[in-house]
Design an enzyme around this catalytic site. Structure first.
Site, PDB file in Angstrom:
ATOM      1  N   ASP A 227      47.986   8.265 -12.530  1.00  0.00           N
ATOM      2  CA  ASP A 227      47.240   9.077 -11.814  1.00  0.00           C
ATOM      3  C   ASP A 227      47.794   9.326 -10.406  1.00  0.00           C
ATOM      4  O   ASP A 227      48.543   8.621  -9.920  1.00  0.00           O
ATOM      5  CB  ASP A 227      46.119   7.613 -11.326  1.00  0.00           C
ATOM      6  N   GLU A 270      43.074  14.243 -12.023  1.00  0.00           N
ATOM      7  CA  GLU A 270      44.380  13.941 -11.748  1.00  0.00           C
ATOM      8  C   GLU A 270      45.141  13.136 -12.573  1.00  0.00           C
ATOM      9  O   GLU A 270      46.089  12.500 -12.011  1.00  0.00           O
ATOM     10  CB  GLU A 270      44.483  13.738 -10.080  1.00  0.00           C
TER      11      GLU A 270
END
Length: 354
Positions: A227, A270
């Site tokens: 992440d 993301e």
């Protein structure tokens, strides 16, 4: 009586020829139906490069494809299974190289084998006697050549009719183009349009396959959940185009680090996910640290020309390492929980599932 015997002999010979032609016709029809019924590009190429040789008693069969944009090569490399016929598949970026084997009429060529002229088409087959080169044409464009080789020097001679071979080339051309388009559509559906890497749908398919394989072989399988840290700040401060640029560059960094049998995908937003086949928790930790360090040290260039920095947090989970990690669902959940722990602990770090 002699005339009757001679006539009977001629009739027997004509009957033998008719039966032989009927068998050949049936054999070809079965082969043609197999081509038309093939479900994907790999199956089609297997039929052409393996079954064709046995069915028609040939010494060698190869396929030369004009592939200047690497379309065919990408489609074939996207398949995890490596086939035995890959060395019979030849690619060229040069239309001139392909065209030199055919006259402007683009008809099949039945000729004696010449090592000097034809070694490129038949690697490691110096003992061929005669060959047939069949031009593959779609929409009046020469896309390839199906190459048939025999040790028999009289198997393919210029005085033999080519109607059968022309029909075979037309069927093969249509099947090849249809399979390519079909595979391309499937591949587009499994790719993330922004980064060009695999999407979540592709990952979910491969995850089940890799977990089953790891269990069957009793080998380790590690999942890295990644992440990007404070990604919203990048979008808010520099704009979404800057965020897209960072995602593209990060995906390339991740892809460059992986081996051929690893699986990388954009999981959403993301988030990225990586499957490391045959990789223990300890080895995965080293790989994760290399990724984390490389991203931290990279200057990401955004559309304004400015260089910015980004970091990422990584959660790692290994199948079978703990009793609660034993299937696809628990593997993903454990890696997800681990990356959440990494973010709670300050980000830009790696956490292993417990």
């Amino acid at each position: 009586m002699q005339d009757i015997a001679t006539l009977q002999a001629r009739l027997d010979e004509l009957l033998r020829i008719a039966k032989s032609n009927e068998r050949k016709q049936t054999n070809f029809q079965e082969y043609e139906l197999a081509l038309l019924a093939s479900n994907n590009l790999h199956e089609l190429l297997g039929i052409v490069l393996e079954e064709h040789k046995e069915r028609f008693q040939l010494t060698d069969v190869t396929l030369l494809l004009h592939d200047p944009e690497y379309d065919f090569q990408r489609l074939i490399e996207a398949q995890p299974v490596k086939s035995t016929w890959l060395d019979k598949l030849i690619f060229t970026e040069s239309a001139h190289l392909l065209n030199q084997y055919f006259s402007p009429l683009r008809k099949p060529r039945l000729i004696r084998y010449s090592p000097h002229q034809h070694a490129f088409l038949f690697p490691d087959q110096a003992e061929l006697g005669s060959i047939a080169l069949l031009p593959l044409i779609r929409h009046n464009v020469l896309i390839g050549s199906l190459n048939l080789g025999s040790r028999n020097p009289t198997r393919f001679e210029s005085n033999i009719g080519t109607q059968f071979l022309e029909h075979l080339a037309a069927v093969m051309s249509a099947c090849l183009e249809n399979a390519r388009l079909h595979e391309h559509i499937k591949l587009v559906g499994l790719r993330d349009p922004l980064t060009g890497i695999n999407n979540r749908r592709f990952f979910d398919q491969r995850l089940s396959e890799e977990v089953s394989r790891a269990k069957r072989l009793n080998s380790p399988l590690t999942c890295l959940f990644i992440d990007l840290d404070f990604f919203k700040r990048i979008n808010d401060h520099y704009g979404h185009q800057a965020g897209d640029a960072v995602l593209k560059q990060v995906s390339q960094l991740l892809n460059d680090r992986l081996r051929n049998n690893d699986v990388l995908a954009r999981y959403g937003g993301e988030e990225f996910v990586i499957l490391l086949a045959d990789t223990s928790a300890e080895d995965a930790a080293l790989i994760a640290e290399q990724i984390r360090h490389r991203v931290e040290k990279t200057e990401f260039i955004i559309p304004s020309g400015k260089a910015i920095h980004a970091t990422l947090s990584i959660g790692s989970a290994t199948l079978g390492q703990y009793s609660h990690i034993h299937d696809t669902k628990s593997l993903i959940a454990a890696a997800d929980q681990a990356v959440y722990a990494a973010k709670l602990s300050g980000r830009n770090q790696i956490k292993q599932a417990r």
